[in-house]
Scaffold this active site. Structure first.
Site, PDB file in Angstrom:
ATOM      1  N   THR A 118       0.860  -1.183   0.000  1.00 14.23           N
ATOM      2  CA  THR A 118       0.000   0.000   0.000  1.00 14.23           C
ATOM      3  C   THR A 118       0.898   1.235   0.000  1.00 14.23           C
ATOM      4  OG1 THR A 118      -0.091   0.131   2.385  1.00 14.23           O
ATOM      5  CG2 THR A 118      -1.806  -1.161   1.316  1.00 14.23           C
ATOM      6  N   GLU A 177      -5.473  -3.626  -0.696  1.00 16.46           N
ATOM      7  CA  GLU A 177      -5.788  -4.867   0.021  1.00 16.46           C
ATOM      8  C   GLU A 177      -6.985  -5.602  -0.591  1.00 16.46           C
ATOM      9  OE1 GLU A 177      -5.212  -1.916   1.252  1.00 16.46           O
ATOM     10  OE2 GLU A 177      -4.459  -1.957   3.310  1.00 16.46           O
ATOM     11  N   LYS A 201     -13.978  15.994  13.510  1.00 18.69           N
ATOM     12  CA  LYS A 201     -14.757  15.736  14.722  1.00 18.69           C
ATOM     13  C   LYS A 201     -14.975  17.064  15.434  1.00 18.69           C
ATOM     14  CE  LYS A 201     -12.388  11.536  14.290  1.00 18.69           C
ATOM     15  NZ  LYS A 201     -11.098  11.527  13.576  1.00 18.69           N
ATOM     16  N   TRP A 248     -19.747  14.539  13.586  1.00 18.33           N
ATOM     17  CA  TRP A 248     -18.797  14.356  12.489  1.00 18.33           C
ATOM     18  C   TRP A 248     -19.175  15.222  11.305  1.00 18.33           C
ATOM     19  CZ3 TRP A 248     -17.994   8.281  12.009  1.00 18.33           C
ATOM     20  CH2 TRP A 248     -17.195   7.851  13.080  1.00 18.33           C
TER      21      TRP A 248
END
Ligand code: ADP
Length: 539
Positions: free
Chosen positions: A178, A324, A433, A438
Site C-alpha cells: 500500500t 488490500e 470531529k 462528524w
C-alpha cells in the site's frame, strides 16, 4: 464438477490462442510506438519465463518491477506468476526510503526496471539486497555504473514456448505494498484465484463491460493495485491493449486515444482533470471512440464527470477499492428504474456505488452496531470476499489491527442509502470531529470544487480549543482567478448546501495542494502546516 484451479495461466492461454492477431500497442520513452500481436506477446512471455528460470527464479521467489505501463510489464504480469513465481510491482513514486524498505521486505531476487528510472536505482543500490537488474526500453546504452542485463537480449535467444507448471489456485501470483499514506508500506499478496475471480467480475456488463471489442488504454499505473487488474481481464477477453509508456503527458495519452481508437480507460481524478484541460485547450481532437472510463483512487468531482459527458460525450464511472482488495469493492451504475433529473444523477454519480458480486459488507457504527440504509448513519466499511486480503505480508500486528473476525476494515467511513449505494464520507483519520459530531471533509470539498473559479480544494480538520476540531478549506484557484474571488465568495457559494456548523471557519488560497505518491491530496502535510491556526485565534 471438476476440481479445476483458477489460474492466470488459463487466461494467458485463452487470450493468446483464440485471439493471436489482436494488437498490443506500447509507447517507448522516446515516443516510438511498439506494435505486437497476442501471438507475439505469448512467445515473448514464454521466452521471458525461460530466461527467468535460467536466472534461478523458482516457485514463490519474488521478481520486482520498477516500471511504467508497457508491453514488457504485461509480459512480466504473466510470465512470472504462470511459472509459479511472484511479481512484485514497486510503486516508483514512493520515497527512496520506502522503496528500499519494500524491496528488502519482499526479498526480491531480481529487479526489472525501465531505463529512465535508473538514477533512482543508482541512488539506492547499496541499500538493497538485489544484485540482478534487467533494464527495459529501446535505448541501447545507459550512462550508469550498474551492471545491467538488457530485457530484449535476455529473452532473444530463448525458446518460444514454456512448459507451464500446474499451479494451485491458492498459489501467490503477485504482491504490492500500500502506498503508505497511513504509515509504513504494508505488503499484500494476491493469489491466482483472487485475480481470476476479480477479472471476471470486473469485466461484467454492469461493471467495466470488458469485451473482445474493447480497446483499453492503460493509464492507471501497473505498480498500483495490479492496474486495477484490468490487464488480466483484457488478456482473458482478447481486447486490444494500449500502454501509455514512461512519463506520458496528456498530449501522449490523447494522441493514443485518437490514433488507436481507444474505447475505455482507467485513471484517478487528477489525470481526468489534466486530460479535460488539455482537450479544452486543444480543440479538434477526434476522441469519438472513447465512450467510457472508470475513475477511482479518490472520488471524481461531479463537475468533472458532468463536463466530460457534456463536452466530449465520455461517461466516467466511479469505482472504489484498496490495494488490500485487489482492488474492486464497489462500482457505481444507476439502476434502470431510477428516474433521475440532472442534479440527482450527478449526486448519485459521486457515490462510490454498489457492492460488486461475490463480496459481503458490514457498515459498523462507533458502537459496533450496523448502520441503517438511510443515507445518513455513518460507519466504517468492513468487507470480506475472495479477493480481500486476509493478512499483511510478515506483519502480524497490522494484520491484527485491520483483519478482525473474518472481516477486513477499510478505514473508510461510509453511509449507505436505501438503494444500497455506498458513499464514502471520509477516511477514519480525516473525518472532522467537531463538538461531538462528524463533518465529512469530502462533502465540503466536492461543493467547493463546483465553484467555477476553483481548480482544486481540500478541507481539513484543525485542532480547536473549544470544538475539538474545526474545518479549514484550502483552495487553489484557476489561472487568472487570483484576487478575483474572496474567502466570503467561497463560503457564500456553499452555504445553501450545509448546516451552518459545517461551514469552514476559514478559507485559505494556496498555489497547489500537496499530493501523495499516487496523486491523492496529502492532508497530513496541510494539517501540519496550519496546525496552530485556530489555536492562535483563541489567544
Ligand atoms: P493507501 O492510500 O492507504 O495506501 P490505497 O492506495 O489502496 O491505500 O487507497 C485506498 C483508499 O483510497 C481507500 O481506503 C479510500 O479511502 C480511497 N479511495 C479509493 N477509491 C476511492 C473512491 N472511488 N472514492 C473515494 N475514496 C477512494
Amino acid at each position: 464438477m471438476m476440481n479445476y484451479p483458477l489460474t492466470l495461466t488459463n487466461l494467458l492461454k485463452r487470450g493468446t490462442t483464440l485471439f493471436p492477431q489482436k494488437e498490443i500497442v506500447s509507447r517507448e520513452l522516446d515516443g516510438t510506438i511498439v506494435r505486437l500481436n497476442y501471438g507475439e506477446f505469448y512467445r515473448r512471455t514464454a521466452q521471458l519465463a525461460n530466461a527467468l528460470r535460467e536466472l534461478g527464479i523458482t516457485k514463490n521467489k519474488r521478481v520486482g518491477t520498477l516500471a511504467w505501463n508497457t508491453h514488457r510489464h504485461l509480459e512480466l504480469y504473466f510470465a512470472v506468476p504462470c511459472m509459479g513465481a511472484t511479481y512484485h510491482t514497486v510503486n516508483i513514486r514512493l520515497s527512496p526510503k520506502d522503496i528500499i524498505f519494500i524491496i528488502n521486505h519482499a526479498e526480491d531476487e531480481i529487479l526489472f526496471i525501465d531505463g529512465d528510472l535508473l538514477p533512482l536505482l543508482e541512488a539506492i543500490k547499496n541499500q538493497i539486497q538485489v544484485k540482478t537488474f534487467v533494464v527495459m526500453g529501446n535505448q541501447k546504452k545507459y550512462n550508469t555504473t550498474l551492471s545491467l542485463i538488457n530485457y530484449e537480449d535476455l529473452i532473444a535467444k530463448q525458446p518460444e514456448n514454456y512448459d507451464w507448471p500446474e499451479l494451485d489456485e491458492w498459489d501467490i501470483a503477485g504482491m504490492a505494498y500500500t502506498s503508505g499514506t497511513t504509515g509504513e508500506p504494508k505488503g499484500v499478496q494476491y493469489t491466482h484465484r483472487a485475480l481470476v475471480l476479480h477479472s471476471i467480475v470486473a469485466g461484467l456488463p454492469d461493471i467495466m463491460n470488458i469485451s473482445e471489442s474493447t480497446v483499453m488504454l492503460h493509464i492507471v499505473p501497473m505498480f498500483h493495485a495490479n492496474a486495477w487488474s484490468i490487464p488480466f481481464a483484457t488478456v482473458m477477453t482478447g481486447s486490444k491493449q494500449v500502454f501509455t509508456g514512461p512519463r506520458a503527458t496528456p498530449e501522449d495519452m490523447i494522441g493514443l486515444i485518437e490514433r488507436e481508437k481507444v474505447t475505455f480507460t482507467a485513471a484517478v481524478p487528477v489525470i481526468f482533470r489534466m486530460l479535460y484541460e488539455y482537450l479544452k485547450a486543444n480543440p479538434g481532437k477526434d476522441i469519438s471512440t472513447w465512450k467510457n472510463s472508470v475513475c477511482g483512487g479518490s472520488a471524481p468531482p461531479p463537475s468533472l464527470v458532468k463536463a466530460f459527458k457534456e463536452d466530449f460525450d465520455m461517461e466516467i464511472y466511479h469505482a472504489y477499492g484498496l490495494t488490500e482488495t485487489t482492488p474492486l469493492i464497489t462500482w457505481n451504475v444507476p439502476k434502470s428504474y431510477m428516474k433521475l433529473d440532472d442534479q440527482a444523477f450527478y449526486d448519485l454519480k459521486t457515490k462510490q456505488g454498489l457492492l460488486v458480486p461475490l463480496l459481503e459488507m458490514r457498515i459498523e457504527k462507533s458502537d459496533g452496531s450496523e448502520a441503517k440504509w438511510n443515507g445518513e448513519e455513518m460507519g466504517e466499511l468492513l468487507v470480506k470476499g475472495p479477493w480481500i486480503a486476509k493478512e499483511y505480508y510478515k506483519d502480524p500486528d497490522e494484520t491484527f489491527r485491520k483483519m478482525t473476525k473474518g472481516w477486513f476494515r477499510t478505514g473508510d467511513i461510509v453511509t449507505i442509502d436505501k438503494e444500497g449505494y455506498i458513499k464514502i464520507v471520509d477516511r477514519i483519520k480525516d473525518v472532522i470531529k467537531t463538538g461531538g459530531e462528524w463533518i465529512s471533509s469530502v462533502d465540503l470539498e466536492n461543493e467547493i470544487m463546483a465553484h467555477p473559479a476553483v481548480l482544486e480544494a481540500t478541507v481539513i480538520g484543525l485542532p480547536h480549543p473549544k470544538w475539538d476540531e474545526r474545518p479549514l478549506a484550502c483552495v487553489v484557484l484557476r489561472p487568472g482567478m487570483k484576487g478575483k474571488v474572496s474567502e466570503k465568495d467561497i463560503v457564500d457559494f456553499i452555504t445553501p448546501k450545509f448546516a451552518k456548523w459545517w461551514l469552514p471557519d476559514k478559507v485559505i488560497f494556496i498555489d497547489e495542494i500537496p499530493k501523495t505518491s499516487v496523486g491523492k491530496f496529502d492532508k497530513k502535510v496541510l494539517r501540519a502546516q496550519f496546525e496552530n491556526l485556530y489555536q492562535k485565534d483563541q489567544e
